[in-house]
Motif scaffolding. Structure first.
Motif, PDB file in Angstrom:
ATOM      1  N   TYR A  85      46.731   7.310 -19.189  1.00 28.59           N
ATOM      2  CA  TYR A  85      46.212   7.756 -20.480  1.00 28.59           C
ATOM      3  C   TYR A  85      44.856   7.116 -20.788  1.00 28.59           C
ATOM      4  O   TYR A  85      44.088   7.637 -21.594  1.00 28.59           O
ATOM      5  CB  TYR A  85      47.199   7.406 -21.596  1.00 28.59           C
ATOM      6  N   ASP A  86      44.573   5.984 -20.140  1.00 27.94           N
ATOM      7  CA  ASP A  86      43.362   5.226 -20.415  1.00 27.94           C
ATOM      8  C   ASP A  86      42.902   4.563 -19.115  1.00 27.94           C
ATOM      9  O   ASP A  86      43.659   3.801 -18.504  1.00 27.94           O
ATOM     10  CB  ASP A  86      43.651   4.161 -21.481  1.00 27.94           C
ATOM     11  N   ASP A  87      41.665   4.867 -18.686  1.00 32.79           N
ATOM     12  CA  ASP A  87      41.146   4.286 -17.443  1.00 32.79           C
ATOM     13  C   ASP A  87      41.106   2.757 -17.486  1.00 32.79           C
ATOM     14  O   ASP A  87      41.117   2.107 -16.437  1.00 32.79           O
ATOM     15  CB  ASP A  87      39.728   4.802 -17.171  1.00 32.79           C
ATOM     16  N   LYS A  88      41.064   2.191 -18.682  1.00 33.30           N
ATOM     17  CA  LYS A  88      40.969   0.741 -18.815  1.00 33.30           C
ATOM     18  C   LYS A  88      42.336   0.055 -18.784  1.00 33.30           C
ATOM     19  O   LYS A  88      42.406  -1.178 -18.799  1.00 33.30           O
ATOM     20  CB  LYS A  88      40.249   0.381 -20.122  1.00 33.30           C
ATOM     21  N   LYS A  89      43.401   0.865 -18.725  1.00 31.06           N
ATOM     22  CA  LYS A  89      44.752   0.293 -18.715  1.00 31.06           C
ATOM     23  C   LYS A  89      45.624   1.061 -17.725  1.00 31.06           C
ATOM     24  O   LYS A  89      46.464   1.876 -18.109  1.00 31.06           O
ATOM     25  CB  LYS A  89      45.376   0.347 -20.117  1.00 31.06           C
ATOM     26  N   LEU A  90      45.428   0.800 -16.452  1.00 31.50           N
ATOM     27  CA  LEU A  90      46.229   1.464 -15.434  1.00 31.50           C
ATOM     28  C   LEU A  90      47.617   0.811 -15.362  1.00 31.50           C
ATOM     29  O   LEU A  90      47.725  -0.416 -15.417  1.00 31.50           O
ATOM     30  CB  LEU A  90      45.547   1.367 -14.064  1.00 31.50           C
ATOM     31  N   PRO A  91      48.670   1.608 -15.246  1.00 27.12           N
ATOM     32  CA  PRO A  91      50.034   1.070 -15.197  1.00 27.12           C
ATOM     33  C   PRO A  91      50.382   0.512 -13.823  1.00 27.12           C
ATOM     34  O   PRO A  91      51.357   0.925 -13.189  1.00 27.12           O
ATOM     35  CB  PRO A  91      50.883   2.305 -15.549  1.00 27.12           C
ATOM     36  N   GLU A 138      37.412   2.881 -14.214  1.00 31.79           N
ATOM     37  CA  GLU A 138      36.804   1.696 -14.821  1.00 31.79           C
ATOM     38  C   GLU A 138      36.702   0.638 -13.732  1.00 31.79           C
ATOM     39  O   GLU A 138      37.703   0.258 -13.116  1.00 31.79           O
ATOM     40  CB  GLU A 138      37.676   1.199 -15.973  1.00 31.79           C
ATOM     41  N   GLU A 139      35.489   0.170 -13.464  1.00 28.36           N
ATOM     42  CA  GLU A 139      35.267  -0.761 -12.349  1.00 28.36           C
ATOM     43  C   GLU A 139      36.174  -1.982 -12.416  1.00 28.36           C
ATOM     44  O   GLU A 139      36.755  -2.402 -11.401  1.00 28.36           O
ATOM     45  CB  GLU A 139      33.800  -1.220 -12.311  1.00 28.36           C
ATOM     46  N   LYS A 140      36.303  -2.559 -13.593  1.00 28.76           N
ATOM     47  CA  LYS A 140      37.098  -3.793 -13.735  1.00 28.76           C
ATOM     48  C   LYS A 140      38.574  -3.540 -13.439  1.00 28.76           C
ATOM     49  O   LYS A 140      39.263  -4.414 -12.892  1.00 28.76           O
ATOM     50  CB  LYS A 140      36.919  -4.369 -15.138  1.00 28.76           C
ATOM     51  N   GLU A 141      39.074  -2.361 -13.782  1.00 34.43           N
ATOM     52  CA  GLU A 141      40.469  -2.035 -13.499  1.00 34.43           C
ATOM     53  C   GLU A 141      40.695  -1.813 -12.007  1.00 34.43           C
ATOM     54  O   GLU A 141      41.717  -2.226 -11.454  1.00 34.43           O
ATOM     55  CB  GLU A 141      40.912  -0.803 -14.276  1.00 34.43           C
ATOM     56  N   VAL A 142      39.755  -1.132 -11.368  1.00 31.66           N
ATOM     57  CA  VAL A 142      39.875  -0.956  -9.910  1.00 31.66           C
ATOM     58  C   VAL A 142      39.863  -2.313  -9.226  1.00 31.66           C
ATOM     59  O   VAL A 142      40.664  -2.581  -8.316  1.00 31.66           O
ATOM     60  CB  VAL A 142      38.734  -0.068  -9.376  1.00 31.66           C
ATOM     61  N   THR A 196      52.695   4.380  -0.762  1.00 32.15           N
ATOM     62  CA  THR A 196      51.743   5.266  -1.426  1.00 32.15           C
ATOM     63  C   THR A 196      52.054   5.396  -2.918  1.00 32.15           C
ATOM     64  O   THR A 196      53.203   5.570  -3.309  1.00 32.15           O
ATOM     65  CB  THR A 196      51.778   6.662  -0.777  1.00 32.15           C
ATOM     66  N   SER A 197      51.000   5.324  -3.731  1.00 33.87           N
ATOM     67  CA  SER A 197      51.112   5.541  -5.176  1.00 33.87           C
ATOM     68  C   SER A 197      50.013   6.501  -5.607  1.00 33.87           C
ATOM     69  O   SER A 197      48.975   6.623  -4.941  1.00 33.87           O
ATOM     70  CB  SER A 197      50.966   4.220  -5.943  1.00 33.87           C
ATOM     71  N   VAL A 198      50.234   7.162  -6.737  1.00 36.81           N
ATOM     72  CA  VAL A 198      49.215   8.054  -7.287  1.00 36.81           C
ATOM     73  C   VAL A 198      49.116   7.839  -8.786  1.00 36.81           C
ATOM     74  O   VAL A 198      50.067   7.394  -9.432  1.00 36.81           O
ATOM     75  CB  VAL A 198      49.527   9.546  -7.007  1.00 36.81           C
ATOM     76  N   THR A 199      47.948   8.156  -9.329  1.00 31.94           N
ATOM     77  CA  THR A 199      47.779   8.267 -10.778  1.00 31.94           C
ATOM     78  C   THR A 199      47.271   9.665 -11.090  1.00 31.94           C
ATOM     79  O   THR A 199      46.603  10.300 -10.261  1.00 31.94           O
ATOM     80  CB  THR A 199      46.784   7.231 -11.334  1.00 31.94           C
ATOM     81  N   GLU A 200      47.598  10.141 -12.274  1.00 35.53           N
ATOM     82  CA  GLU A 200      47.160  11.470 -12.705  1.00 35.53           C
ATOM     83  C   GLU A 200      47.190  11.518 -14.230  1.00 35.53           C
ATOM     84  O   GLU A 200      48.070  10.943 -14.861  1.00 35.53           O
ATOM     85  CB  GLU A 200      48.061  12.550 -12.111  1.00 35.53           C
ATOM     86  N   LYS A 201      46.197  12.214 -14.821  1.00 39.45           N
ATOM     87  CA  LYS A 201      46.094  12.319 -16.282  1.00 39.45           C
ATOM     88  C   LYS A 201      46.644  13.631 -16.821  1.00 39.45           C
ATOM     89  O   LYS A 201      47.324  13.649 -17.836  1.00 39.45           O
ATOM     90  CB  LYS A 201      44.628  12.176 -16.705  1.00 39.45           C
ATOM     91  N   TRP A 202      46.298  14.734 -16.144  1.00 39.61           N
ATOM     92  CA  TRP A 202      46.658  16.043 -16.676  1.00 39.61           C
ATOM     93  C   TRP A 202      48.169  16.202 -16.697  1.00 39.61           C
ATOM     94  O   TRP A 202      48.844  16.016 -15.682  1.00 39.61           O
ATOM     95  CB  TRP A 202      46.042  17.147 -15.820  1.00 39.61           C
ATOM     96  N   GLU A 203      48.690  16.584 -17.857  1.00 34.17           N
ATOM     97  CA  GLU A 203      50.141  16.733 -18.014  1.00 34.17           C
ATOM     98  C   GLU A 203      50.713  17.729 -17.017  1.00 34.17           C
ATOM     99  O   GLU A 203      51.769  17.490 -16.413  1.00 34.17           O
ATOM    100  CB  GLU A 203      50.454  17.184 -19.439  1.00 34.17           C
ATOM    101  N   SER A 204      50.025  18.856 -16.821  1.00 33.22           N
ATOM    102  CA  SER A 204      50.523  19.871 -15.887  1.00 33.22           C
ATOM    103  C   SER A 204      50.562  19.341 -14.459  1.00 33.22           C
ATOM    104  O   SER A 204      51.492  19.641 -13.697  1.00 33.22           O
ATOM    105  CB  SER A 204      49.657  21.132 -15.963  1.00 33.22           C
TER     106      SER A 204
END
Length: 253
Positions: A102-108, A125-129, A74-82
């Motif tokens: 930080y950027d939907d077009k550049k997922l880590p 971003e469709e292309k990133e997904v 399992t992995s997660v992404t999140e933007k909000w610092e809190s």
């Protein structure tokens, strides 16, 4: 009615802290109509224990943990610092991979990493997904449409101008198909959201700042008073939400 006293009470609601994506502070103060699909049930229908899973915009991980998927897969992404802080405290110790975005077009995330990507109310971003999904991987997204709470926004915010009217099921399906996703399931609905006191509206509007720009008790006091007067003759103030869902398969050429 002493509106100065009400203003003090509303400011208390305005100042209440918010953590993760937990609205339990509003328990018994609002009611949300059920949508005609069950997001969790849909996810579970496609999720297998052997799958690598990414939950985009996991918030505090509340929904993710309810799936009880193997943590190491399992992995997660999140933007909000809190929320990232909450994830690092709650999810990382379990072995779940936490990634701040930080950027939907550049997922880590590396190419072809996941069998299934789920996304509830998070931008993407469709292309990133497509890049991070394996061939024939499943993408499930439930989104908040551009009409969400528009009626309430117009009542609270002077000269409110909708900014996201183009976000709807039809347009999202077109964009996914243009990126070689095969649509498996789709649906759209406009559920009601009822508030039983004005303080609940204050708490909600302060959090959902992108729908209620420049909202504060001071800026919108006259509008809040009108809503409070309305509650003298009816038991709730109603808004309309906007939800849609798409399940699709990644067809890689």
């Amino acid at each position: 009615m002493d509106y100065n006293k009400l203003k003090e009470l509303w400011k208390m609601d305005e100042d209440m802290s918010f953590k993760g994506w937990d609205f339990s502070y509003l328990d018994n103060r609002w009611e949300e109509e059920l949508i005609p699909w069950d997001y969790k049930n849909i996810v579970e229908n496609y999720l297998k224990n052997t799958y690598t899973l990414l939950d985009m915009g996991t918030g505090g991980g509340e929904f993710l943990l309810s799936l009880k998927h193997p943590y190491k897969k399992t992995s997660v992404t999140e933007k909000w610092e809190s929320n990232v802080k909450v994830c690092n405290e709650r999810l990382a110790p379990l072995g779940i991979d936490v990634n701040q975005v930080y950027d939907d077009k550049k997922l880590p995330v590396k190419d072809n990493s996941f069998d299934i990507v789920i996304n509830r109310h998070e931008s993407y971003e469709e292309k990133e997904v497509k890049r991070i999904l394996k061939p024939n991987g499943i993408f499930i997204t439930q989104q908040v449409g551009g009409k969400n709470n528009e009626s309430m926004s117009k009542r609270l915010i002077k000269d409110f101008k909708p900014q996201f009217s183009n976000i709807n099921l039809d347009n999202v399906v077109i964009e996914l198909e243009e990126n070689s996703f095969d649509i498996i399931y789709q649906n759209e609905y406009f559920p009601y959201l009822r508030f039983y006191d004005v303080g609940a509206i204050v708490y909600f509007a302060k959090i959902i700042e992108w729908e209620f720009p420049n909202f504060s008790v001071d800026n919108c006091f006259d509008e809040l008073c009108k809503l409070n007067d309305e509650l003298k003759t009816k038991s709730y103030i109603e808004s309309l939400e906007h939800r849609f869902i798409v399940v699709c398969k990644n067809i890689k050429k």
